[in-house]
Design an enzyme around this catalytic site. Structure first.
Site, PDB file in Angstrom:
ATOM      1  N   TYR A   1       0.826  -1.204   0.000  1.00 19.01           N
ATOM      2  CA  TYR A   1       0.000   0.000   0.000  1.00 19.01           C
ATOM      3  C   TYR A   1       0.862   1.256   0.000  1.00 19.01           C
ATOM      4  CZ  TYR A   1      -3.522  -3.430   1.338  1.00 19.01           C
ATOM      5  OH  TYR A   1      -4.334  -4.536   1.384  1.00 19.01           O
TER       6      TYR A   1
ATOM      7  N   HIS B   1       0.114 -12.027   0.910  1.00 18.62           N
ATOM      8  CA  HIS B   1      -0.757 -11.051   0.243  1.00 18.62           C
ATOM      9  C   HIS B   1      -1.128 -11.497  -1.178  1.00 18.62           C
ATOM     10  CE1 HIS B   1      -1.335  -6.380  -0.290  1.00 18.62           C
ATOM     11  NE2 HIS B   1      -2.431  -7.048  -0.567  1.00 18.62           N
TER      12      HIS B   1
END
Ligand code: NAD
Length: 310
Positions: free
Chosen positions: A56, A119
């Site tokens: 992110y 992830h």
């Protein structure tokens, strides 16, 4: 605030969880001080579950969250991830999983995370995820740098099938349980409940589709899904209710998810999402929304390797 146990772990997480991807400018540039206020306000009002990732903002979200959490780390349950580092930048090797945690801990200014997640596993080779990435995350757990291990991604069948081969403590699924789609409950929930795996339901606003601002440029949903979402937004507006309130309530009520993870970088969004807790949706409005959504209900878009998609 209501808290639920995350699977069989000893983590009790707030049913409203703080998604930190907007802190990394994933939904547009933010004002850093406002992000800090949002985090402070969330913690002061009982939100204890925080989710972030090196991906992110390409490490920016972890850095900003780490700064915002200084002196407050012990009040929260902190989850981060590994293996995704850029839009097309993945590394599911054991070596990278073991290195990545140290980088994250440094940015987050802590010496352990509560949950360490692989992830977006659909971008990986299934065998490598099972045989390298998850076992390496277990090693990290044994070292004390992570308390539990999880996996995240979009395709539900892969999440389920991987967890059936190699045990995990939690699964984060996104955009699979909200006003537009509920197939999380059919495909993943029975397996997760039976095996005591904690479920985290992310993207209750369908990655901003269910807001008056509408989806960001990069939103991958096909046009008909976006159009149905826009109709839901308009309907709520015409009834004088906030679409995000309706969407959040719908997710809070889903008892099988320990936490509903919504992305926030503004104090007013934290306030609004908190205000909705403990309130009820109007059944007639929900029925009308279901009618609008019906043509695209449970439709999803493809991500990751073709062989990993649902
Ligand atoms: P989301 O559906 O939570 O939407 C977030 C967007 O909605 C942001 O732009 C935010 O500013 C806005 N918003 C929040 N509250 C609002 C309100 N009350 N009114 C209007 N707008 C509001 O999507 P998301 O952020 O992608 O998902 C939530 C979190 O879940 C992420 O931040 C991340 O931590 C996690 N997540 C993880 C994965 C993964 O691991 N693969 C994927 C998606 C999301």
């Amino acid at each position: 605030m209501e808290y639920r146990q995350l699977g069989k772990t000893d983590l009790n997480v707030s049913i409203l969880g703080y998604g930190a991807s907007p802190l990394g400018n994933e939904f547009g540039e933010i004002e850093v001080a406002e992000g800090q206020r949002a985090v402070d306000f969330a913690i002061d009002h009982g939100i204890n579950y925080f989710d972030v990732a090196p991906y992110y903002g390409r490490t920016l979200a972890e850095e900003r969250l780490g700064a915002a959490l200084e002196g407050k780390r012990d009040k929260i349950v902190l989850a981060t991830k590994c293996c995704r580092y850029d839009f097309d930048g993945f590394d599911f090797s054991a070596k990278r999983v073991e290195e990545s945690i140290d980088e994250s801990l440094q940015r987050l200014k802590t010496d352990y995370v509560d949950l360490y997640q692989i992830h977006d596993i659909e971008f990986g080779d299934r065998r490598q995820v099972i045989e390298e990435a998850i076992p390496a995350a277990r090693k990290v757990q044994q070292s004390g740098k992570a308390r539990y291990v999880g996996i995240t991604g979009l395709p539900l069948k892969m999440l389920r099938d991987v967890a059936a081969e190699v045990p995990v403590d939690a699964i984060l699924s996104y955009a699979r349980y909200n006003l537009m789609i509920t197939d999380l409950d059919d495909i993943l929930r029975p397996f997760a409940v039976e095996n005591g795996i904690g479920l985290i339901n992310a993207s209750p606003l369908h990655l901003r589709l269910l807001t008056e601002k509408g989806p960001p440029e990069w939103h991958s949903a096909p046009d008909d899904i976006k159009e149905a979402g826009a109709k839901v937004v308009e309907l709520c507006k015409s009834r004088g209710v906030s679409v995000s309130d309706v969407a959040m309530r719908f997710c809070y009520e889903y008892q099988h998810a320990a936490s509903t993870l919504v992305g926030m970088s503004k104090q007013r969004h934290v306030e609004q999402n908190l205000r909705v807790l403990g309130t009820e949706n109007d059944a007639e409005l929900l029925a009308e929304i279901a009618e609008l959504v019906a043509p695209v209900k449970d439709r999803i878009w493809g991500t990751g390797r073709v062989e990993n998609q649902d």
